[in-house]
Design a protein around this motif. Sequence first.
Motif, short mmCIF file in Angstrom:
data_model
loop_
_atom_site.label_atom_id
_atom_site.label_comp_id
_atom_site.label_asym_id
_atom_site.label_seq_id
_atom_site.Cartn_x
_atom_site.Cartn_y
_atom_site.Cartn_z
N ARG A 278 -15.44 21.91 -7.31
CA ARG A 278 -15.54 20.91 -6.34
C ARG A 278 -15.78 19.47 -6.83
O ARG A 278 -15.21 18.60 -6.66
CB ARG A 278 -16.51 21.24 -4.90
N VAL A 279 -16.57 19.53 -7.65
CA VAL A 279 -17.02 18.30 -8.49
C VAL A 279 -15.83 17.87 -9.06
O VAL A 279 -15.52 16.54 -9.06
CB VAL A 279 -18.20 18.32 -9.52
N MET A 280 -14.98 18.52 -9.78
CA MET A 280 -13.96 18.16 -10.62
C MET A 280 -12.71 17.66 -9.72
O MET A 280 -12.10 16.60 -10.02
CB MET A 280 -13.14 19.16 -11.54
N LYS A 281 -12.52 18.31 -8.21
CA LYS A 281 -11.67 17.97 -7.29
C LYS A 281 -12.23 16.56 -6.78
O LYS A 281 -11.17 15.28 -6.93
CB LYS A 281 -11.57 18.91 -6.09
N VAL A 282 -13.20 16.32 -6.44
CA VAL A 282 -13.67 14.82 -6.32
C VAL A 282 -13.55 13.73 -7.35
O VAL A 282 -12.77 12.79 -7.00
CB VAL A 282 -15.11 14.88 -5.66
N VAL A 283 -13.91 14.22 -8.60
CA VAL A 283 -13.64 13.24 -9.70
C VAL A 283 -12.19 13.00 -9.74
O VAL A 283 -11.74 11.82 -10.13
CB VAL A 283 -14.43 13.79 -10.99
N GLY A 284 -11.43 13.72 -9.67
CA GLY A 284 -9.94 13.80 -9.86
C GLY A 284 -9.31 12.89 -8.75
O GLY A 284 -8.57 12.24 -9.06
N VAL A 285 -9.86 13.08 -7.47
CA VAL A 285 -9.37 12.17 -6.40
C VAL A 285 -9.70 10.84 -6.65
O VAL A 285 -9.06 9.59 -6.31
CB VAL A 285 -9.89 12.80 -5.04
N VAL A 286 -10.81 10.48 -7.00
CA VAL A 286 -11.48 9.20 -7.22
C VAL A 286 -10.73 8.79 -8.21
O VAL A 286 -10.59 7.42 -8.12
CB VAL A 286 -13.05 9.45 -7.43
N CYS A 287 -10.49 9.54 -9.70
CA CYS A 287 -9.61 8.79 -10.58
C CYS A 287 -8.36 8.34 -9.93
O CYS A 287 -7.87 7.28 -10.46
CB CYS A 287 -9.73 9.83 -11.70
N ALA A 288 -7.72 9.25 -9.27
CA ALA A 288 -6.42 8.76 -8.86
C ALA A 288 -6.54 7.52 -7.95
O ALA A 288 -5.62 6.74 -7.95
CB ALA A 288 -5.69 10.09 -8.17
N VAL A 289 -7.23 7.62 -7.13
CA VAL A 289 -7.47 6.30 -6.38
C VAL A 289 -7.66 5.12 -6.86
O VAL A 289 -7.02 4.00 -6.79
CB VAL A 289 -8.57 6.64 -5.17
N LEU A 290 -8.66 5.13 -7.81
CA LEU A 290 -8.85 4.05 -8.63
C LEU A 290 -7.62 3.63 -9.42
O LEU A 290 -7.28 2.42 -9.80
CB LEU A 290 -10.06 4.05 -9.74
N ILE A 291 -6.83 4.49 -9.98
CA ILE A 291 -5.42 4.03 -10.91
C ILE A 291 -4.60 3.38 -9.81
O ILE A 291 -4.08 2.63 -10.11
CB ILE A 291 -4.98 5.46 -11.39
N VAL A 292 -4.42 4.11 -8.72
CA VAL A 292 -3.60 3.49 -7.81
C VAL A 292 -3.96 1.78 -7.51
O VAL A 292 -3.23 0.90 -7.24
CB VAL A 292 -3.48 4.21 -6.30
N LEU A 293 -5.35 1.87 -6.85
CA LEU A 293 -5.95 0.45 -6.73
C LEU A 293 -5.67 -0.45 -7.86
O LEU A 293 -5.29 -1.70 -7.68
CB LEU A 293 -7.54 0.55 -6.43
N PHE A 294 -5.95 0.06 -8.93
CA PHE A 294 -5.59 -0.94 -10.36
C PHE A 294 -4.05 -1.34 -10.23
O PHE A 294 -3.91 -2.49 -10.63
CB PHE A 294 -6.13 -0.06 -11.68
N ALA A 295 -3.32 -0.28 -9.99
CA ALA A 295 -1.83 -0.65 -10.27
C ALA A 295 -1.29 -1.92 -9.25
O ALA A 295 -0.64 -2.71 -9.34
CB ALA A 295 -1.02 0.70 -9.90
N ILE A 296 -1.99 -1.69 -8.02
CA ILE A 296 -1.61 -2.40 -6.95
C ILE A 296 -2.24 -3.92 -7.33
O ILE A 296 -1.74 -4.97 -6.88
CB ILE A 296 -2.29 -2.10 -5.64
N GLY A 297 -3.43 -3.95 -7.73
CA GLY A 297 -4.26 -5.31 -8.24
C GLY A 297 -3.28 -5.59 -9.24
O GLY A 297 -3.14 -6.94 -9.27
N TYR A 298 -2.81 -5.03 -10.15
CA TYR A 298 -2.04 -5.68 -11.26
C TYR A 298 -0.72 -6.31 -10.70
O TYR A 298 -0.32 -7.25 -11.05
CB TYR A 298 -1.60 -4.53 -12.22
N TRP A 299 -0.22 -5.69 -9.78
CA TRP A 299 1.21 -6.08 -9.26
C TRP A 299 0.89 -7.31 -8.45
O TRP A 299 1.79 -8.41 -8.31
CB TRP A 299 1.63 -5.17 -8.34
N PHE A 300 -0.24 -7.67 -7.78
CA PHE A 300 -0.70 -8.77 -6.94
C PHE A 300 -1.03 -9.99 -8.05
O PHE A 300 -0.74 -11.21 -7.46
CB PHE A 300 -1.68 -8.54 -6.11
N LEU A 301 -1.43 -9.59 -9.09
CA LEU A 301 -1.87 -10.78 -10.11
C LEU A 301 -0.82 -11.51 -10.45
O LEU A 301 0.21 -10.88 -10.89
CB LEU A 301 -2.77 -10.04 -11.29
N PRO A 302 -0.89 -12.89 -10.85
CA PRO A 302 0.26 -13.34 -11.61
C PRO A 302 0.49 -13.25 -12.89
O PRO A 302 -0.73 -13.30 -13.60
CB PRO A 302 -0.03 -14.91 -11.17
#
Length: 156
Positions: free
Chosen positions: A16-40
């Motif tokens: 369960r802990v590994m699944k939660v950590v995996g989901v959190v990491c995936a969300v952080l990677i997606v948020l980073f990619a979106i943020g990078y796309w918005f940055l000039p």
Amino acid sequence: NEQVSETERKQAHRSRVMKVVGVVCAVLIVLFAIGYWFLPKVKPIEQSRLFTQEALEAQSQSILEQFEAGAYEQMGEHATEQMQAYLSAEYIDAAKAELGVNWGARVQAGAYYMQEIVQQGQHMAIVQTTMVYENQAVTYTLIFDDEMRLGGFYMK
């Protein structure tokens, strides 16, 4: 649950802990990619695939000559729809008055500094130059879209 061994409980908890950590990491990677796309992202104009230094300088000179001649409608012919709304005599004369009433004739033209900016998939070129007039020095910043249309015109 009483029949489940201690090792099986630990494995289930770890799973369960590994699944939660995996989901959190995936969300952080997606948020980073979106943020990078918005940055000039800025790069030298020499590395641009869309703009050339010569074309930007020629277009900038043309627009500044039209500006100095008061041909604001002619400037609008080479501008985006949004920018055309701001290229009226009343609006530009009010902006010019904030810098000084009587600029005088142009005495000297400065060098042109250019960069390309890519933001949200849109390519823009920024050109900055300083013109020295008899009574005033003005730094112009011009922004062009990927079709070399004027999208921004700033004076300071």
